[in-house]
Structures are given as C-alpha cells and as structure tokens.
Scaffold this motif. Structure first.
Motif, PDB file in Angstrom:
ATOM      1  N   PRO A 238      65.723  44.575  80.295  1.00  0.00           N
ATOM      2  CA  PRO A 238      64.059  44.823  79.877  1.00  0.00           C
ATOM      3  C   PRO A 238      64.474  45.843  79.063  1.00  0.00           C
ATOM      4  O   PRO A 238      65.785  46.661  79.928  1.00  0.00           O
ATOM      5  CB  PRO A 238      63.394  45.036  80.197  1.00  0.00           C
ATOM      6  N   LEU A 239      64.415  46.347  77.955  1.00  0.00           N
ATOM      7  CA  LEU A 239      64.641  47.479  77.192  1.00  0.00           C
ATOM      8  C   LEU A 239      63.583  48.624  78.165  1.00  0.00           C
ATOM      9  O   LEU A 239      62.998  48.411  78.427  1.00  0.00           O
ATOM     10  CB  LEU A 239      64.096  47.607  75.460  1.00  0.00           C
ATOM     11  N   LEU A 240      64.282  49.443  78.854  1.00  0.00           N
ATOM     12  CA  LEU A 240      63.516  50.305  79.821  1.00  0.00           C
ATOM     13  C   LEU A 240      63.386  51.583  78.631  1.00  0.00           C
ATOM     14  O   LEU A 240      61.871  52.410  78.812  1.00  0.00           O
ATOM     15  CB  LEU A 240      64.234  50.839  80.753  1.00  0.00           C
ATOM     16  N   ASP A 241      63.961  52.016  77.301  1.00  0.00           N
ATOM     17  CA  ASP A 241      63.466  53.365  76.967  1.00  0.00           C
ATOM     18  C   ASP A 241      64.016  53.346  76.006  1.00  0.00           C
ATOM     19  O   ASP A 241      65.222  52.960  75.435  1.00  0.00           O
ATOM     20  CB  ASP A 241      64.365  54.735  77.945  1.00  0.00           C
ATOM     21  N   ALA A 242      62.782  52.757  74.688  1.00  0.00           N
ATOM     22  CA  ALA A 242      63.800  52.592  73.256  1.00  0.00           C
ATOM     23  C   ALA A 242      65.344  53.578  72.508  1.00  0.00           C
ATOM     24  O   ALA A 242      65.819  53.355  72.193  1.00  0.00           O
ATOM     25  CB  ALA A 242      62.860  52.608  72.129  1.00  0.00           C
ATOM     26  N   SER A 243      64.510  54.495  73.033  1.00  0.00           N
ATOM     27  CA  SER A 243      64.984  56.124  72.341  1.00  0.00           C
ATOM     28  C   SER A 243      66.330  55.785  72.570  1.00  0.00           C
ATOM     29  O   SER A 243      67.389  57.106  72.202  1.00  0.00           O
ATOM     30  CB  SER A 243      64.732  57.614  72.485  1.00  0.00           C
ATOM     31  N   SER A 244      66.364  55.344  73.982  1.00  0.00           N
ATOM     32  CA  SER A 244      68.013  56.199  74.159  1.00  0.00           C
ATOM     33  C   SER A 244      69.124  54.319  74.789  1.00  0.00           C
ATOM     34  O   SER A 244      69.913  54.212  75.402  1.00  0.00           O
ATOM     35  CB  SER A 244      67.789  56.896  75.829  1.00  0.00           C
ATOM     36  N   GLN A 245      68.451  53.587  74.090  1.00  0.00           N
ATOM     37  CA  GLN A 245      68.530  51.940  74.234  1.00  0.00           C
ATOM     38  C   GLN A 245      68.330  51.953  75.928  1.00  0.00           C
ATOM     39  O   GLN A 245      69.746  50.903  76.675  1.00  0.00           O
ATOM     40  CB  GLN A 245      69.313  51.757  73.480  1.00  0.00           C
ATOM     41  N   THR A 246      68.049  52.520  76.224  1.00  0.00           N
ATOM     42  CA  THR A 246      68.338  52.059  77.955  1.00  0.00           C
ATOM     43  C   THR A 246      67.582  50.880  78.787  1.00  0.00           C
ATOM     44  O   THR A 246      66.312  50.532  78.778  1.00  0.00           O
ATOM     45  CB  THR A 246      67.747  53.440  79.059  1.00  0.00           C
ATOM     46  N   ARG A 247      68.710  49.628  79.289  1.00  0.00           N
ATOM     47  CA  ARG A 247      68.573  49.100  80.271  1.00  0.00           C
ATOM     48  C   ARG A 247      68.722  48.668  81.362  1.00  0.00           C
ATOM     49  O   ARG A 247      70.048  48.970  81.762  1.00  0.00           O
ATOM     50  CB  ARG A 247      68.972  47.235  79.277  1.00  0.00           C
ATOM     51  N   VAL A 248      68.301  47.957  82.462  1.00  0.00           N
ATOM     52  CA  VAL A 248      68.903  47.602  83.826  1.00  0.00           C
ATOM     53  C   VAL A 248      68.433  46.083  83.863  1.00  0.00           C
ATOM     54  O   VAL A 248      67.600  45.500  83.862  1.00  0.00           O
ATOM     55  CB  VAL A 248      68.269  48.597  84.822  1.00  0.00           C
ATOM     56  N   GLY A 249      69.288  45.245  84.180  1.00  0.00           N
ATOM     57  CA  GLY A 249      69.445  43.331  84.512  1.00  0.00           C
ATOM     58  C   GLY A 249      70.280  43.300  85.004  1.00  0.00           C
ATOM     59  O   GLY A 249      71.014  44.003  86.086  1.00  0.00           O
ATOM     60  N   VAL A 250      70.355  41.515  85.428  1.00  0.00           N
ATOM     61  CA  VAL A 250      71.021  41.420  86.075  1.00  0.00           C
ATOM     62  C   VAL A 250      72.465  40.723  85.306  1.00  0.00           C
ATOM     63  O   VAL A 250      72.440  40.012  84.166  1.00  0.00           O
ATOM     64  CB  VAL A 250      70.739  40.188  87.051  1.00  0.00           C
ATOM     65  N   GLU A 251      73.375  40.215  85.570  1.00  0.00           N
ATOM     66  CA  GLU A 251      74.460  39.255  85.373  1.00  0.00           C
ATOM     67  C   GLU A 251      75.025  38.094  86.398  1.00  0.00           C
ATOM     68  O   GLU A 251      74.948  38.122  87.816  1.00  0.00           O
ATOM     69  CB  GLU A 251      75.672  40.979  84.561  1.00  0.00           C
TER      70      GLU A 251
END
Length: 238
Positions: free
Chosen positions: A171-184
């Motif tokens: 998911p996109l956690l912060d739009a201004s910094s385009q920060t994402r955390v997820g699985v691969e």
C-alpha cells in the motif's frame, strides 16, 4: 549438478526489476526521457548491477519505444560432484522496450541480446555457463494500482531456458514521499535448479525524482537449506 545458491544468476534475469519506479514519471506534467538505476543483493553470494532506460525520439518514459542497457557482476556458490564451486560472472544486456501506461498503471515488454562471462573455481566442466555465452532474453515489468499496488517482473532466457518471476504488493503509506511497505515473492530456475524466496520491502523518495528501495527475506533452493537475502535498489528519473 544442482546449484545450492543462485543470487548471482538472479541478477542476470532481474537487473531490470527495479524499473517499477518508472511509474513515477506518469504523474508529471512534463514527461521524463529516461531513468538510471543501480542495486545489489547479498546472501550466500552477491550481485551488483547498473543500467538505464532511455526513450527513443518521439517517445517518453512510460510511453512508446525505449532502449534499455545494463551490466551486472557477481558471485554464487554451489556443490557439484562433492566439490564446492565458486563462480564469478560479468554480464551485459541490451534490449528494445515497448512501454505503455495510463491511470491503471504501466507495463513494459522488452527483448534483446545478453552476453555473460563466467569463471568457476575449481573449473567445473559440468557448468554450461563456463566461459563466454551469448543469449537472448524476453522481459516484462510493470504495476497496477496506486493506493494498493501490485508490481511484477518476469524474464526468460531463450538459450539457457532460465526464468525469473517476481511479484511485489504494498500500500501507499504517504503520497508526498511515495512511501510503500509490502511483501514480495519470487521464483527462479532452469534445468539444473529451482528456487523460491519471500520477503518484505520498503520504498520511498529520497530526493527529487530519486527513489530508494530496501528488501530482505528468506529463500530456499531445492535440495539445500534455507538462506537469507538483503537487497538495495536506487533509481533516478531524468
């Protein structure tokens, strides 16, 4: 012969996997012309790679035709007939890329030649990648969605019949910094081995038009114990 650890081989197939960041160009009023990228993975072996995608005249990053070029170096280890083999390689690849994008996301498809030079110690006559080899590869990468994004990368080497496939979801956690955390997760192999890996990733913008991604997890090659990996990738639009 069965490879025990194959991070080095993965670099030959996944050097362009960091192209997922190219979607950042779609939201800009003035299209970008290209992107440069670099990265590295460490485990029971290592690889490092660098490359660039440049849109051809009349196209832009994310739309139309582009040229991708890249180089990679690394080392991997495996067991063969009771001996522990260390292999070092250098590789270069050039590809013609077809790009498409829209509100749904983006997708790239490419094809081109690849040359690889591999040295084993001790020399392993059973390793068909020993010496200099020329091959051709077909590749796709892209992503769908923004707030919840599913990204993919896939590559197949025609001569070596080697494959690499990866999915990344976060998911996109912060739009201004385009920060994402997820699985691969990833699958790779050829006629000599099969490997799967699972992990977590985090990505964020660290400067204007520049993105950093960190990831890590565990993997397992058939016939061997599980091992860990850690990876870093950085990219810059221009």
């Amino acid at each position: 012969m069965r490879f025990r650890v194959s991070h080095g081989l993965a670099a030959l197939l996944a050097g362009a996997a960091c192209l997922g960041f190219s979607g950042a160009a779609m939201a800009q009023e003035t299209p970008d012309d290209g992107v440069v990228y670099a990265g590295a993975t460490v485990g029971d072996g290592y690889n490092a790679y660098a490359g660039a995608v440049v849109a051809l005249p009349g196209a832009s990053l994310g739309n139309g035709l582009a040229i991708r070029g890249g180089v990679s170096v690394g080392e991997y280890r495996y067991d063969s007939e009771g001996a522990r083999i260390e292999a070092e390689y250098k590789a270069a690849e050039l590809a013609l890329v077809h790009q498409s994008s829209g509100a749904w996301g983006w997708a790239n498809f490419s094809v081109g030649p690849r040359v690889t030079d591999t040295d084993t110690d001790p020399t392993d006559p059973g390793n068909k990648r020993e010496g200099t080899r020329f091959d051709a590869a077909v590749t796709t990468d892209g992503a769908a969605g923004n707030n919840w994004r599913l990204g993919w990368f896939g590559s197949y080497a025609l001569g070596d019949e080697a494959y690499y496939a990866q999915l990344r979801f976060g998911p996109l956690l912060d739009a201004s910094s385009q920060t994402r955390v997820g699985v691969e997760g990833s699958l790779q192999g050829d006629e000599t081995y099969d490997r799967h890996a699972y992990g977590l990733f985090a990505s964020t913008a660290i400067a204007r038009n520049m993105e950093l991604r960190l990831s890590g997890g565990i993997g397992k090659t058939d016939g061997s114990d599980s091992d860990g990996y850690a990876a870093i990738a950085i990219s810059r639009l221009f």
